[in-house]
Design an enzyme around this catalytic site. Structure first.
Site, short mmCIF file in Angstrom:
data_model
loop_
_atom_site.label_atom_id
_atom_site.label_comp_id
_atom_site.label_asym_id
_atom_site.label_seq_id
_atom_site.Cartn_x
_atom_site.Cartn_y
_atom_site.Cartn_z
N ASN A 52 0.89 -1.37 0.05
CA ASN A 52 0.13 -0.42 0.38
C ASN A 52 0.61 1.08 0.06
O ASN A 52 1.74 1.56 0.81
CB ASN A 52 -0.54 0.08 1.24
CG ASN A 52 -1.95 -0.80 1.08
OD1 ASN A 52 -2.07 -2.04 1.58
ND2 ASN A 52 -2.89 -0.33 1.08
N SER A 78 -1.11 2.10 -8.12
CA SER A 78 0.35 2.17 -8.85
C SER A 78 1.15 1.05 -8.90
O SER A 78 1.46 0.20 -8.66
CB SER A 78 1.04 3.19 -8.27
OG SER A 78 0.38 4.44 -8.14
N ILE A 136 2.86 -3.83 -7.32
CA ILE A 136 1.42 -3.10 -7.20
C ILE A 136 1.15 -2.55 -6.10
O ILE A 136 1.68 -2.83 -4.34
CB ILE A 136 0.67 -4.75 -7.39
CG1 ILE A 136 0.71 -4.73 -8.87
CG2 ILE A 136 -0.74 -3.84 -7.41
CD1 ILE A 136 -0.28 -5.87 -8.29
N GLU A 137 0.90 -1.39 -6.45
CA GLU A 137 0.90 -0.53 -4.97
C GLU A 137 -1.38 0.31 -5.15
O GLU A 137 -0.80 0.68 -5.58
CB GLU A 137 1.84 1.05 -4.87
CG GLU A 137 3.18 0.44 -4.96
CD GLU A 137 3.64 0.74 -3.06
OE1 GLU A 137 2.68 0.95 -2.42
OE2 GLU A 137 4.80 0.45 -3.35
N SER A 138 -1.00 -0.03 -3.36
CA SER A 138 -2.50 0.32 -3.73
C SER A 138 -3.08 1.52 -2.33
O SER A 138 -2.24 1.31 -1.73
CB SER A 138 -3.37 -0.48 -2.68
OG SER A 138 -3.45 -1.87 -3.05
#
Length: 433
Positions: A174, A191, A255-257
């Site tokens: 995140n 992202s 993968i960034e939340s």
């Protein structure tokens, strides 16, 4: 030749929405016992499909569990929550496992099982998750321990990479809720990054593959969250796992939340992660990833790390710590935290005043037009919207950066019957403490 057709993203979204995992709380409240219970249930319900293995222990002795499914020749490694306060993808991985269990006989999932062997470590930092903090119980950032390997969690991840030799890794995180997409002022809800393996940020076949996977994910998610996908900064970080895995022969996809523009962000972000992961796995299983254009990855706008606010109050009258009143925008940044209480832990959103002045370049989840209004700190005694108040003294009007976002917007009352200097409370702004 039969050409594979990817599952439409909205169909994947509906499939995810149809999954309900009994007893699993919202992501910030998921802890190692709940993860272990879900993995145990999967193993019990489908022992021929899932293999669960304890691969290490945390600093405080909590088990690090790896689940495996599929029998294909290409191995993938997915891990989540190496930062204990970044929980979204842990739940998304549990949804992914349940999806595979429920739909294992369907052609797309059957192809995935026959083409790939997927290894998933849903919770790498259970001690940090227990505290809802970034670092592990030693106080070390696991994602800066790839070389020193002073954390048992980091050593476990490195040993898994060396043992499995996966063709690709998925590093699931995140990011700060203030992250925007480029200069669009849109929240960077998801992202992506294909991390470099050297300071020059060169490409090799592995990094090109990671870029293609990012392109697949972008194509899947962009129709669902248009304009809300960013590209994470790809500066080489000598100590980080993603960068070093690339050096060791396993390229990764990050993968960034990030911020989600609603009052309840957790489940929508879980669903976006689910769609991203299933789309990526399908493309790897059927080979369609090779047709993806890595230039699409390069076209994703870069993140703007401080470009988004939770609340933006525009054009209010403000009193700073010194001087007369002035017209300014007030920016409130929010953070999700876990608070303990008599009824157990709960996830809440706290807010602080972090920006003051001309904030026209910022985006926000909510924007208030405060022209003609005075913004002041909320007094400790009960105040509600519609109340009529005498003019607050100067010391009660002072707005300071870093103070809790407990504010009220006041409008001067004019006309017959209004006392001199009377103010009406137009809006009360209160975040959790």
């Amino acid at each position: 030749m039969l050409v594979s057709v990817p599952t439409p993203p909205r169909e994947l979204l509906d499939l995810c929405a149809g999954i309900h995992l009994d007893g699993l709380p919202l992501p910030p409240l998921v802890r190692q016992p709940q993860v272990a219970a879900r993995l145990g249930r999967l193993r019990q319900e489908a022992p021929d499909l899932f293999h669960v293995e304890e691969v290490g222990r945390s600093v405080e002795g909590r088990p690090l569990q790896l689940v495996r499914f599929g029998q294909g020749p290409r191995h993938l490694l997915l891990w989540s929550q190496m930062h204990g306060d970044e929980p979204t993808a842990t739940t998304a991985l549990l949804y992914l496992l349940e999806y595979v269990r429920r739909h294992r006989e369907e052609p797309r999932v059957a192809r995935l099982l026959s083409s790939l062997t997927v290894h998933a470590l849903p919770l790498l930092n259970p001690d940090g998750a227990e505290r809802f903090q970034r670092r592990n119980a030693q106080g070390i950032d696991i994602n800066r321990d790839a070389l020193a390997l002073q954390t048992p969690e980091g050593r476990t991840l490195k040993a898994l990479r060396d043992r499995l030799q996966p063709m690709l890794g998925f590093n699931l995180h995140n990011q700060n809720w203030r992250t925007a997409v480029g200069e669009t002022r849109q929240p960077a809800s998801i992202s992506l990054l294909a991390p470099p393996f050297d300071a020059a940020r060169n490409d090799n076949p592995g990094r090109v593959l990671a870029k293609k996977v990012c392109a697949v994910i972008h194509e899947a998610l962009e129709p669902l969250i248009p304009g809300r996908m960013g590209r994470y900064d790809d500066s080489f970080e000598t100590r980080a796992f993603g960068d070093n895995l690339g050096r060791w022969g396993t390229p990764t996809v990050l993968i960034e939340s990030g911020p989600w523009p609603s009052a309840e962000p957790d489940l929508p972000l879980v669903q976006m992660n689910f769609v991203a992961l299933v789309s990526a796995l399908e493309s790897l299983a059927d080979g369609s990833v090779e047709r993806a254009d890595p230039a699409r990855y390069a076209s994703i706008p870069l993140n703007w790390g401080q470009g988004f606010l939770h609340l933006l109050i525009r054009g209010a009258q403000v009193h700073g710590e010194a001087g007369d009143a002035f017209v300014a925008d007030v920016g409130v940044a929010a953070l999700q935290v876990v608070r303990s209480g008599a009824e157990g832990p709960r996830a809440v959103v706290t807010g602080t005043v972090e920006e003051l002045g001309d904030l026209r370049v910022f985006g926000a989840q909510e924007i208030i037009d405060a022209a003609g209004l005075l913004v002041v700190p909320l007094p400790s005694e009960g105040v509600k919207e519609g109340d009529l108040l005498p003019p607050p003294p100067r010391e009660a009007r002072t707005l300071r950066l870093g103070q809790p976002a407990e504010l009220m917007l006041l409008r001067p009352v004019e006309g017959p019957g209004a006392g001199a200097g009377t103010w009406r409370v137009e809006r009360v702004i209160r975040y959790a403490r």
